[in-house]
Design a protein around this motif. Structure first.
Motif, PDB file in Angstrom:
ATOM      1  N   ALA A 181       0.834  -1.208   0.000  1.00  0.00           N
ATOM      2  CA  ALA A 181       0.000   0.000   0.000  1.00  0.00           C
ATOM      3  C   ALA A 181       0.864   1.252   0.000  1.00  0.00           C
ATOM      4  N   LEU A 182       1.933   1.244   0.799  1.00  0.00           N
ATOM      5  CA  LEU A 182       2.839   2.397   0.818  1.00  0.00           C
ATOM      6  C   LEU A 182       3.522   2.588  -0.537  1.00  0.00           C
ATOM      7  N   SER A 183       3.877   1.506  -1.192  1.00  0.00           N
ATOM      8  CA  SER A 183       4.504   1.632  -2.510  1.00  0.00           C
ATOM      9  C   SER A 183       3.489   2.143  -3.539  1.00  0.00           C
ATOM     10  N   ARG A 184       2.230   1.793  -3.373  1.00  0.00           N
ATOM     11  CA  ARG A 184       1.188   2.309  -4.271  1.00  0.00           C
ATOM     12  C   ARG A 184       0.998   3.814  -4.078  1.00  0.00           C
ATOM     13  N   ILE A 185       1.165   4.276  -2.854  1.00  0.00           N
ATOM     14  CA  ILE A 185       1.103   5.725  -2.624  1.00  0.00           C
ATOM     15  C   ILE A 185       2.235   6.400  -3.400  1.00  0.00           C
ATOM     16  N   GLN A 186       3.427   5.823  -3.306  1.00  0.00           N
ATOM     17  CA  GLN A 186       4.594   6.397  -3.976  1.00  0.00           C
ATOM     18  C   GLN A 186       4.447   6.404  -5.497  1.00  0.00           C
ATOM     19  N   ASP A 187       3.861   5.341  -6.057  1.00  0.00           N
ATOM     20  CA  ASP A 187       3.783   5.284  -7.520  1.00  0.00           C
ATOM     21  C   ASP A 187       2.481   5.863  -8.083  1.00  0.00           C
ATOM     22  N   GLY A 188       1.627   6.373  -7.192  1.00  0.00           N
ATOM     23  CA  GLY A 188       0.426   7.061  -7.642  1.00  0.00           C
ATOM     24  C   GLY A 188      -0.764   6.172  -7.959  1.00  0.00           C
ATOM     25  N   THR A 189      -0.708   4.911  -7.594  1.00  0.00           N
ATOM     26  CA  THR A 189      -1.824   4.007  -7.883  1.00  0.00           C
ATOM     27  C   THR A 189      -2.680   3.713  -6.651  1.00  0.00           C
ATOM     28  N   TYR A 190      -2.325   4.290  -5.515  1.00  0.00           N
ATOM     29  CA  TYR A 190      -3.100   4.055  -4.294  1.00  0.00           C
ATOM     30  C   TYR A 190      -4.518   4.587  -4.497  1.00  0.00           C
ATOM     31  N   GLY A 191      -5.486   3.794  -4.073  1.00  0.00           N
ATOM     32  CA  GLY A 191      -6.878   4.207  -4.185  1.00  0.00           C
ATOM     33  C   GLY A 191      -7.556   3.729  -5.449  1.00  0.00           C
ATOM     34  N   LEU A 192      -6.793   3.071  -6.324  1.00  0.00           N
ATOM     35  CA  LEU A 192      -7.373   2.486  -7.531  1.00  0.00           C
ATOM     36  C   LEU A 192      -7.408   0.973  -7.368  1.00  0.00           C
ATOM     37  N   CYS A 193      -8.522   0.379  -7.756  1.00  0.00           N
ATOM     38  CA  CYS A 193      -8.684  -1.074  -7.650  1.00  0.00           C
ATOM     39  C   CYS A 193      -7.694  -1.755  -8.583  1.00  0.00           C
ATOM     40  N   GLU A 194      -6.955  -2.720  -8.055  1.00  0.00           N
ATOM     41  CA  GLU A 194      -5.996  -3.465  -8.872  1.00  0.00           C
ATOM     42  C   GLU A 194      -6.689  -4.411  -9.853  1.00  0.00           C
ATOM     43  N   SER A 195      -7.966  -4.705  -9.617  1.00  0.00           N
ATOM     44  CA  SER A 195      -8.689  -5.622 -10.498  1.00  0.00           C
ATOM     45  C   SER A 195      -9.374  -4.895 -11.649  1.00  0.00           C
ATOM     46  N   CYS A 196     -10.147  -3.865 -11.326  1.00  0.00           N
ATOM     47  CA  CYS A 196     -10.941  -3.194 -12.366  1.00  0.00           C
ATOM     48  C   CYS A 196     -10.438  -1.802 -12.716  1.00  0.00           C
ATOM     49  N   GLY A 197      -9.550  -1.248 -11.903  1.00  0.00           N
ATOM     50  CA  GLY A 197      -8.997   0.079 -12.179  1.00  0.00           C
ATOM     51  C   GLY A 197      -9.858   1.237 -11.708  1.00  0.00           C
ATOM     52  N   GLU A 198     -11.028   0.944 -11.179  1.00  0.00           N
ATOM     53  CA  GLU A 198     -11.920   1.992 -10.682  1.00  0.00           C
ATOM     54  C   GLU A 198     -11.439   2.490  -9.310  1.00  0.00           C
ATOM     55  N   PRO A 199     -11.813   3.718  -8.948  1.00  0.00           N
ATOM     56  CA  PRO A 199     -11.434   4.224  -7.621  1.00  0.00           C
ATOM     57  C   PRO A 199     -12.073   3.406  -6.502  1.00  0.00           C
ATOM     58  N   ILE A 200     -11.307   3.216  -5.447  1.00  0.00           N
ATOM     59  CA  ILE A 200     -11.820   2.558  -4.236  1.00  0.00           C
ATOM     60  C   ILE A 200     -12.464   3.654  -3.392  1.00  0.00           C
ATOM     61  N   LYS A 201     -13.647   3.384  -2.876  1.00  0.00           N
ATOM     62  CA  LYS A 201     -14.364   4.389  -2.083  1.00  0.00           C
ATOM     63  C   LYS A 201     -13.508   4.839  -0.904  1.00  0.00           C
ATOM     64  N   PRO A 202     -13.488   6.151  -0.643  1.00  0.00           N
ATOM     65  CA  PRO A 202     -12.712   6.671   0.489  1.00  0.00           C
ATOM     66  C   PRO A 202     -13.087   6.025   1.821  1.00  0.00           C
ATOM     67  N   SER A 203     -14.359   5.697   1.996  1.00  0.00           N
ATOM     68  CA  SER A 203     -14.778   5.067   3.259  1.00  0.00           C
ATOM     69  C   SER A 203     -14.123   3.697   3.414  1.00  0.00           C
ATOM     70  N   ARG A 204     -13.953   2.968   2.316  1.00  0.00           N
ATOM     71  CA  ARG A 204     -13.278   1.661   2.369  1.00  0.00           C
ATOM     72  C   ARG A 204     -11.800   1.847   2.698  1.00  0.00           C
ATOM     73  N   LEU A 205     -11.168   2.826   2.056  1.00  0.00           N
ATOM     74  CA  LEU A 205      -9.748   3.073   2.326  1.00  0.00           C
ATOM     75  C   LEU A 205      -9.522   3.551   3.754  1.00  0.00           C
ATOM     76  N   GLN A 206     -10.477   4.285   4.274  1.00  0.00           N
ATOM     77  CA  GLN A 206     -10.342   4.733   5.662  1.00  0.00           C
ATOM     78  C   GLN A 206     -10.451   3.543   6.612  1.00  0.00           C
ATOM     79  N   ALA A 207     -11.343   2.607   6.303  1.00  0.00           N
ATOM     80  CA  ALA A 207     -11.521   1.433   7.155  1.00  0.00           C
ATOM     81  C   ALA A 207     -10.409   0.413   6.947  1.00  0.00           C
ATOM     82  N   VAL A 208      -9.964   0.264   5.698  1.00  0.00           N
ATOM     83  CA  VAL A 208      -8.939  -0.728   5.349  1.00  0.00           C
ATOM     84  C   VAL A 208      -7.908  -0.021   4.463  1.00  0.00           C
TER      85      VAL A 208
END
Length: 114
Positions: free
Chosen positions: A70-97
């Motif tokens: 997750a930390l490496s995804r922050i660095q490369d700019g992909t954090y918050g995007l679903c690795e499966s479908c490429g859509e944004p992950i809801k902020p509430s989900r990222l806050q919880a997990v």
């Protein structure tokens, strides 16, 4: 603090906590260098404790790996995007997990498939 900075701070703190837990588990596993108890009940308990420590060690290493990812995804700019479908992950989900790599829909599909 932006949501991304907050996530990075949470993940960094989690990584530190997990690293301390891993070190503590490893210290607890050091008793294996001593002979097992002569009492059969005590030996059984020691073996059960060893199994629990082994499972905790594996779980902790998985969590460390997920947190680093997750930390490496922050660095490369992909954090918050679903690795499966490429859509944004809801902020509430990222806050919880904060280490989530899939949106809720893809995570639920993966869970059903497992």
């Amino acid at each position: 603090m932006t949501p991304l900075e907050y996530a990075q701070a949470c993940l960094t703190t989690r990584l530190q906590d997990l690293s301390q837990r891993a070190a503590s588990i490893e210290r607890s596993r050091q008793h294996r260098q001593r002979p097992l108890s002569a009492d059969s009940e005590d030996r059984a308990t020691e073996r059960e404790n060893d199994e629990v420590l082994d499972r905790l060690a594996v779980t902790t290493q998985v969590e460390i790996s997920q947190t680093r990812h997750a930390l490496s995804r922050i660095q490369d700019g992909t954090y918050g995007l679903c690795e499966s479908c490429g859509e944004p992950i809801k902020p509430s989900r990222l806050q919880a997990v904060p280490e989530a790599t899939q949106c809720s829909g893809c995570a639920a599909s993966a869970q059903r498939a497992a």
